[in-house]
Design a protein around this motif. Structure first.
Motif, short mmCIF file in Angstrom:
data_model
loop_
_atom_site.label_atom_id
_atom_site.label_comp_id
_atom_site.label_asym_id
_atom_site.label_seq_id
_atom_site.Cartn_x
_atom_site.Cartn_y
_atom_site.Cartn_z
N ASP A 60 0.83 -1.20 0.00
CA ASP A 60 0.00 0.00 0.00
C ASP A 60 0.86 1.25 0.00
N ALA A 61 1.99 1.19 -0.72
CA ALA A 61 2.96 2.28 -0.68
C ALA A 61 2.37 3.61 -1.14
N ALA A 62 1.57 3.59 -2.21
CA ALA A 62 1.02 4.84 -2.74
C ALA A 62 0.12 5.51 -1.71
N LEU A 63 -0.64 4.71 -0.97
CA LEU A 63 -1.55 5.25 0.03
C LEU A 63 -0.77 5.91 1.17
N LEU A 64 0.40 5.36 1.49
CA LEU A 64 1.17 5.89 2.60
C LEU A 64 2.04 7.07 2.20
N THR A 65 2.65 7.02 1.03
CA THR A 65 3.54 8.12 0.64
C THR A 65 2.77 9.41 0.42
N MET A 66 1.47 9.32 0.12
CA MET A 66 0.69 10.53 -0.07
C MET A 66 0.54 11.32 1.24
N LEU A 67 0.87 10.68 2.37
CA LEU A 67 0.84 11.38 3.65
C LEU A 67 2.09 12.23 3.86
N LEU A 68 3.07 12.09 2.96
CA LEU A 68 4.31 12.85 3.08
C LEU A 68 4.26 14.07 2.17
N PRO A 69 4.98 15.14 2.52
CA PRO A 69 5.00 16.34 1.66
C PRO A 69 5.73 16.05 0.36
N SER A 70 5.54 16.93 -0.65
CA SER A 70 6.17 16.72 -1.95
C SER A 70 7.69 16.79 -1.88
N VAL A 71 8.20 17.67 -1.03
CA VAL A 71 9.64 17.82 -0.86
C VAL A 71 9.95 17.90 0.62
N VAL A 72 10.83 17.04 1.08
CA VAL A 72 11.36 17.13 2.43
C VAL A 72 12.75 17.74 2.32
N LEU A 73 12.94 18.90 2.90
CA LEU A 73 14.22 19.61 2.78
C LEU A 73 14.80 19.82 4.17
N ILE A 74 16.00 19.34 4.36
CA ILE A 74 16.71 19.50 5.64
C ILE A 74 17.95 20.33 5.37
N ARG A 75 17.91 21.57 5.85
CA ARG A 75 19.04 22.46 5.67
C ARG A 75 20.18 22.05 6.60
N ALA A 76 21.38 22.46 6.23
CA ALA A 76 22.56 22.15 7.04
C ALA A 76 22.38 22.63 8.48
N ASP A 77 21.82 23.83 8.65
CA ASP A 77 21.65 24.40 9.99
C ASP A 77 20.56 23.70 10.79
N ASP A 78 19.68 22.94 10.11
CA ASP A 78 18.56 22.27 10.78
C ASP A 78 18.81 20.79 11.01
N GLY A 79 20.04 20.36 10.82
CA GLY A 79 20.36 18.97 11.07
C GLY A 79 20.98 18.24 9.90
N GLY A 80 20.99 18.89 8.71
CA GLY A 80 21.58 18.24 7.56
C GLY A 80 23.03 17.86 7.77
N ALA A 81 23.74 18.67 8.52
CA ALA A 81 25.15 18.38 8.77
C ALA A 81 25.33 17.10 9.58
N SER A 82 24.29 16.72 10.37
CA SER A 82 24.40 15.51 11.19
C SER A 82 24.40 14.25 10.32
N LEU A 83 23.96 14.39 9.07
CA LEU A 83 24.03 13.28 8.13
C LEU A 83 25.40 13.18 7.49
N GLY A 84 26.28 14.12 7.81
CA GLY A 84 27.58 14.22 7.15
C GLY A 84 28.41 12.95 7.23
N TRP A 85 28.44 12.30 8.37
CA TRP A 85 29.29 11.11 8.48
C TRP A 85 28.77 9.97 7.62
N LEU A 86 27.43 9.89 7.47
CA LEU A 86 26.86 8.88 6.59
C LEU A 86 27.21 9.18 5.13
N VAL A 87 27.09 10.46 4.76
CA VAL A 87 27.39 10.87 3.39
C VAL A 87 28.87 10.64 3.09
N ALA A 88 29.74 11.02 4.03
CA ALA A 88 31.18 10.84 3.82
C ALA A 88 31.53 9.36 3.63
N ARG A 89 30.93 8.50 4.45
CA ARG A 89 31.20 7.06 4.31
C ARG A 89 30.67 6.54 2.98
#
Length: 314
Positions: A121-150
């Motif tokens: 039922d993926a289509a039914l569930l994903t419609m509950l999410l916004p069109s774009v999820v944006l996480i700025r560096a200052d709002d926590g995006g930098a905390s993903l840095g170690w995952l991105v670097a790896r």
């Protein structure tokens, strides 16, 4: 489980591609519709524009992270006036993963993941999410840095076991991005993640997900949120885009779809387990929400799954 884990468990996202792009000079790439898929991207260095069909252009900077849940077509570019290249042509050399270079490289570096949703039922569930999820560096995006670097290390070096490590890193990025958005989503936004970020709505959603079979009323959920019935109804609709009882019904149908994939689960038992007094009451609600009776939906879903399995085997 908590609501975020609940939804991801039913979506069953599977990482199918992780790749990186190292661009120089000016460039523009057009990505086609992604189907029932989620696309994520992380800006490692430089800046670029992101334009999702139907949305305003977004300027992305270093350590920003974006997630596109609806599979819409989108454009990424250093200059929006440039005629775009087709993504299939640009990434043909790394269709199984790796780093693609545009020009001499060195001006812009990003990483992206693509997930297919294997939940029934993926289509039914994903419609509950916004069109774009944006996480700025200052709002926590930098905390993903170690995952991105790896991830960048694994994509660049392609060592033994890299394929498996990359899939796990991609899954961790997806969960962490959604978790960050749920924790820090902007006030006043609309969508399920924004509702989780709201303390009152989050409490009501947690209670509902913990016991979906309960005979919930709007008054019950309002009490969980610590609000009056009228105020809660309005706040819930603004936050999720759905009325409280409509959300409950949708979640119950999603749970039912998952159960219906198992032939040894009697429909009468499913009905009771998700909060309906009888099989007929459940079947009526299911047909109204999903578009066909439960047994018919189950036959179609299992036939589709079987065909997909045969195609993969071939």
């Amino acid at each position: 489980m908590d609501p975020l884990s609940d939804v991801l468990s039913l979506l069953r996202p599977r990482s199918v591609l992780s790749a990186a792009m190292n661009a120089g000079a000016d460039w523009a790439i057009r990505f086609p519709p992604q189907g029932c898929a989620i696309k994520t991207g992380a800006i490692v260095s430089g800046t670029c524009w992101l334009v999702v069909d139907g949305e305003e252009p977004i300027l992305l900077k270093r350590n920003d992270f974006f997630l596109l849940p609806h599979g819409h077509a989108f454009l990424m570019a250093s200059d929006l006036e440039l005629p775009p290249l087709a993504a299939a042509d640009v990434f043909a050399a790394v269709r199984f993963g790796g780093v693609v270079r545009i020009g001499e490289g060195g001006s812009f570096l990003c990483h992206s993941n693509r997930f297919v949703m294997e939940g029934p039922d993926a289509a039914l569930l994903t419609m509950l999410l916004p069109s774009v999820v944006l996480i700025r560096a200052d709002d926590g995006g930098a905390s993903l840095g170690w995952l991105v670097a790896r991830m960048m290390t694994e994509l660049s070096q392609q060592r033994a076991g890299s394929a498996l490590v990359i899939k796990h890193l991609a899954q961790m990025m997806l969960v962490e991005a959604l978790r960050l958005q749920a924790a820090t989503g902007p006030a006043g936004g609309t969508g399920w993640l924004y509702a989780l970020a709201d303390r009152s709505l989050g409490a009501a959603l947690a209670a509902l997900h913990a016991d979906p079979a309960r005979r919930w009323t709007v008054a019950d959920l309002a009490a969980e949120a610590g609000m009056s019935r009228a105020a809660f109804s309005e706040h819930f609709r603004k936050g999720t885009g759905l009325a409280p009882m409509a959300y409950l019904t949708r979640w119950r149908m999603s749970l039912a779809c998952e159960r219906l994939l198992h032939p040894d689960s009697p429909i009468a038992a499913i009905a009771i387990d998700i909060g309906y007094e009888s099989e007929s009451a459940f079947s009526t609600a299911f047909k109204r929400e999903v578009g066909c009776p439960p047994r018919q939906w189950a036959r179609r879903a299992m036939a589709k799954d079987g065909a997909g399995g045969r195609a993969a085997a071939e």
